[in-house]
Scaffold this motif. Structure first.
Motif, PDB file in Angstrom:
ATOM      1  N   ALA A 238       1.716   6.761  -6.758  1.00 47.17           N
ATOM      2  CA  ALA A 238       0.653   7.667  -7.182  1.00 47.17           C
ATOM      3  C   ALA A 238       1.079   9.109  -6.980  1.00 47.17           C
ATOM      4  O   ALA A 238       0.869   9.975  -7.856  1.00 47.17           O
ATOM      5  CB  ALA A 238      -0.610   7.377  -6.384  1.00 47.17           C
ATOM      6  N   GLU A 239       1.737   9.349  -5.844  1.00 45.66           N
ATOM      7  CA  GLU A 239       2.211  10.709  -5.561  1.00 45.66           C
ATOM      8  C   GLU A 239       3.223  11.157  -6.628  1.00 45.66           C
ATOM      9  O   GLU A 239       3.171  12.272  -7.129  1.00 45.66           O
ATOM     10  CB  GLU A 239       2.875  10.727  -4.194  1.00 45.66           C
TER      11      GLU A 239
ATOM     12  N   SER B  22       1.041   4.116  -2.862  1.00 44.76           N
ATOM     13  CA  SER B  22       0.744   5.527  -2.588  1.00 44.76           C
ATOM     14  C   SER B  22       1.898   6.418  -3.044  1.00 44.76           C
ATOM     15  O   SER B  22       1.704   7.496  -3.609  1.00 44.76           O
ATOM     16  CB  SER B  22       0.456   5.723  -1.109  1.00 44.76           C
ATOM     17  N   GLN B  23       3.128   5.929  -2.801  1.00 46.27           N
ATOM     18  CA  GLN B  23       4.284   6.718  -3.249  1.00 46.27           C
ATOM     19  C   GLN B  23       4.279   6.875  -4.767  1.00 46.27           C
ATOM     20  O   GLN B  23       4.543   7.951  -5.305  1.00 46.27           O
ATOM     21  CB  GLN B  23       5.575   6.035  -2.811  1.00 46.27           C
TER      22      GLN B  23
ATOM     23  N   ALA C 261       0.840  -1.200   0.000  1.00 44.23           N
ATOM     24  CA  ALA C 261       0.000   0.000   0.000  1.00 44.23           C
ATOM     25  C   ALA C 261       0.876   1.250   0.000  1.00 44.23           C
ATOM     26  O   ALA C 261       0.612   2.235  -0.719  1.00 44.23           O
ATOM     27  CB  ALA C 261      -0.923  -0.006   1.219  1.00 44.23           C
ATOM     28  N   TYR C 262       1.956   1.180   0.787  1.00 45.24           N
ATOM     29  CA  TYR C 262       2.848   2.340   0.855  1.00 45.24           C
ATOM     30  C   TYR C 262       3.511   2.600  -0.498  1.00 45.24           C
ATOM     31  O   TYR C 262       3.546   3.738  -1.000  1.00 45.24           O
ATOM     32  CB  TYR C 262       3.909   2.107   1.921  1.00 45.24           C
TER      33      TYR C 262
END
Lengths: 390, 177
Positions: A18-19, A15-16, A11-12
């Motif tokens: 996507a950022e 998210s990274q 998940a991390y």
């Protein structure tokens, strides 16, 4: 973050990623564009790393060195006679002008002076190589703007100048004609009349280029007010030659420096322009070419008779000492600093070439201009790659 | 309107040059672009290089004494010389027999040569001459190494000595360059 499970870790990472994606999409940051080393508009392998914001240049760095041949180091392992043939290859379009300051510096160290006739012939060939060099620029500047006709005119008429240089020296591009204490040979019969005719052709060529380019509205729009170099900046960056004179500085080594070349014995004029833009640099060079043809005519008229070689020993050993001589070469100030330890070759030679100092201003003058203007400004600054990298 | 005249001026130059190229004999005569053009159609017609032009080095074998001066002063060491000593008959009757250098090998590698002309200049016995000949390209780079025989053949193309311009005080050399 301490990842407690694989799921959390994934998940991390997601998210990274996507950022990062969002950042990439929002980042309108600068684009790096390399102009060169193989760009056809750079007259050789000069690389200019430009940072663009849209069409605007934010930052430009000239990166020379793709054609470095190590001449300063090579001169340490060559004799004086062999060096004149090497230095011909520094600025290959203004061939003969390269050897003159070197030979003058060596002559100063040896305390010999070439006889007047040799100095006059030297100056004639020096000015003819200036014409051969700058006429190429006059045609080339059209190519930078998309006008192909002037460059063909330039090559057509420049050929005659090169033929005349070849008729005296034996080499079109690498004359190797200067010797310490004089010249290799005298002029062949009939050369003076033919050269005068050739100079007439070059004056016609200058008129043609003036008609073709100077009045042309496209040329005016692309050059007027583009790449303006103010006087203080030009002086601060150490520009020389026509680039400096186009910024309004009345500075010409042929007139200002006391040299054995007979420039003080004839009338001629130094042309300057106050605008400092691409147009001014073109205009100054055009007038200079015309002036050079007149100088050649006047020198041919007053050519003194006499020997062409001073008394020098057969094996030349230059006494220990240091000398710096610079002359006004087609591109600007070219100088040789010779350190001799009394050997058959110099201990160290520092070559000051005009193009190397002239392109230092590229990072200043290209800031804030549009990409198409980069090519015109580079063209109007006029450098020769061999002169930068040597 | 000032702009229009600039275009017209430029076009006039281009048109004039085109006319001069196409109709070198005037407009009433038929066009002959071959005569009006400044270029030369190379393999069919050839441009004559200047007599001083540095095209190829020729060798006079009898004059060479294998002294190695040219080889040593060459900036890129492209001249290869080998020789040996031979006994020659004495100059005067009853004198001592001389020993003379005999040339075994004299090669110039034109793939290395910079055409500076230092070898021709330093030769103390006038055994080397420049010829303006330029047509000796080869498909293989190794073939550019001209040996003694080939260099001697070039001597036929060496031009005669040409006179100097008025006011020159250089001694006119009797030998061709």
């Amino acid at each position: 973050m301490t990842a407690t499970s694989d799921q959390q870790r994934h998940a991390y990472v997601a998210s990274q990623a996507a950022e990062a994606r969002v950042n990439v999409e929002l980042d309108t940051g600068d684009m790096i564009l390399n102009i060169g080393p193989q760009h056809p508009a750079t007259h050789g392998t000069l690389r200019i790393a430009t940072q663009l914001d849209g069409e605007l240049v934010v930052k430009a760095d000239p990166i020379p060195g793709y054609m470095h041949r190590g001449y300063e180091k090579l001169t340490e392992v060559r004799t004086y006679r062999q060096i004149t043939t090497l230095v011909n290859r520094i600025d290959w379009v203004g061939n003969f002008a390269n050897e003159v300051p070197f030979v003058l510096a060596a002559e100063r160290l040896m305390e010999v002076e070439a006889p007047p006739r040799a100095q006059w012939i030297r100056t004639i060939l020096f000015e003819m190589s200036r014409i051969a060099n700058i006429s190429l620029f006059l045609g080339d500047m059209g190519v930078q703007l998309g006008a192909l006709t002037p460059v063909f005119f330039a090559f057509r008429d420049r050929e005659r100048v090169l033929n005349q240089i070849e008729a005296v020296t034996g080499g079109r591009f690498h004359p190797n004609f200067d010797r310490i204490g004089g010249l290799k040979d005298d002029l062949p019969k009939g050369w003076i009349a033919e050269t005068k005719d050739c100079m007439e052709t070059m004056r016609n060529f200058c008129d043609e280029v003036e008609d073709l380019l100077l009045g042309n509205p496209v040329f005016q729009a692309r050059c007027r007010g583009i790449g303006v170099i103010p006087t203080d900046v030009a002086l601060g960056y150490g520009l020389s030659g026509a680039n400096l004179r186009a910024s309004g500085v009345d500075w010409d080594l042929r007139r200002d420096v006391d040299s054995p070349l007979p420039y003080d014995q004839i009338d001629w004029k130094v042309w300057t322009h106050t605008d400092g833009d691409s147009f001014a640099r073109f205009w100054v060079r055009l007038q200079e070419t015309r002036e050079a043809t007149l100088i050649v005519d006047k020198l041919l008229d007053g050519l003194p008779s006499g020997p062409i070689m001073a008394k020098v020993p057969r094996i030349i050993k230059v006494p220990a000492g240091e000398a710096y001589i610079s002359t006004e070469n087609p591109l600007g100030e070219m100088g040789y600093y010779i350190v001799s330890k009394g050997d058959v070759g110099p201990f160290r030679v520092k070559i000051r070439t005009p193009s190397f100092n002239n392109i230092a201003i590229v990072s200043w003058v290209l800031r804030g201009v549009f990409v198409p203007d980069v090519i015109t400004i580079l063209g109007s600054l006029y450098f020769v790659l061999g002169d930068i990298d040597r | 309107m000032a702009g229009i005249s600039g275009y017209v001026k430029g076009l006039r130059v281009t048109a004039r040059t085109a006319m001069r190229t196409m109709f070198p004999n005037g407009l009433k005569r038929p066009p002959s672009p071959v005569k009006g053009s400044v270029t030369v159609q190379y393999p069919h017609e050839k441009d004559e290089p200047a007599p001083r032009s540095r095209g190829v080095i020729s060798l006079v074998e009898e004059k060479c004494t294998a002294c190695m001066l040219c080889s040593r002063s060459c900036p890129d060491w492209c001249i290869y010389i080998e020789g040996h000593k031979v006994k020659a008959p004495p100059r005067r009757a009853g004198g001592k027999a001389r020993s003379v250098n005999k040339l075994d090998r004299f090669d110039i590698d034109y793939s290395l040569c910079m055409y500076c002309g230092i070898c021709v200049e330093v030769c103390p016995f006038a055994a080397l001459f420049w010829s303006p000949e330029y047509e000796y390209c080869e498909p293989h780079i190794a073939d550019l190494l001209h040996d003694k025989r080939r260099l001697t053949e070039w001597f036929e193309t060496v031009p005669d000595f040409e006179p100097y311009e008025d006011g020159a005080e250089v001694k006119v050399k009797k030998v061709p360059r």
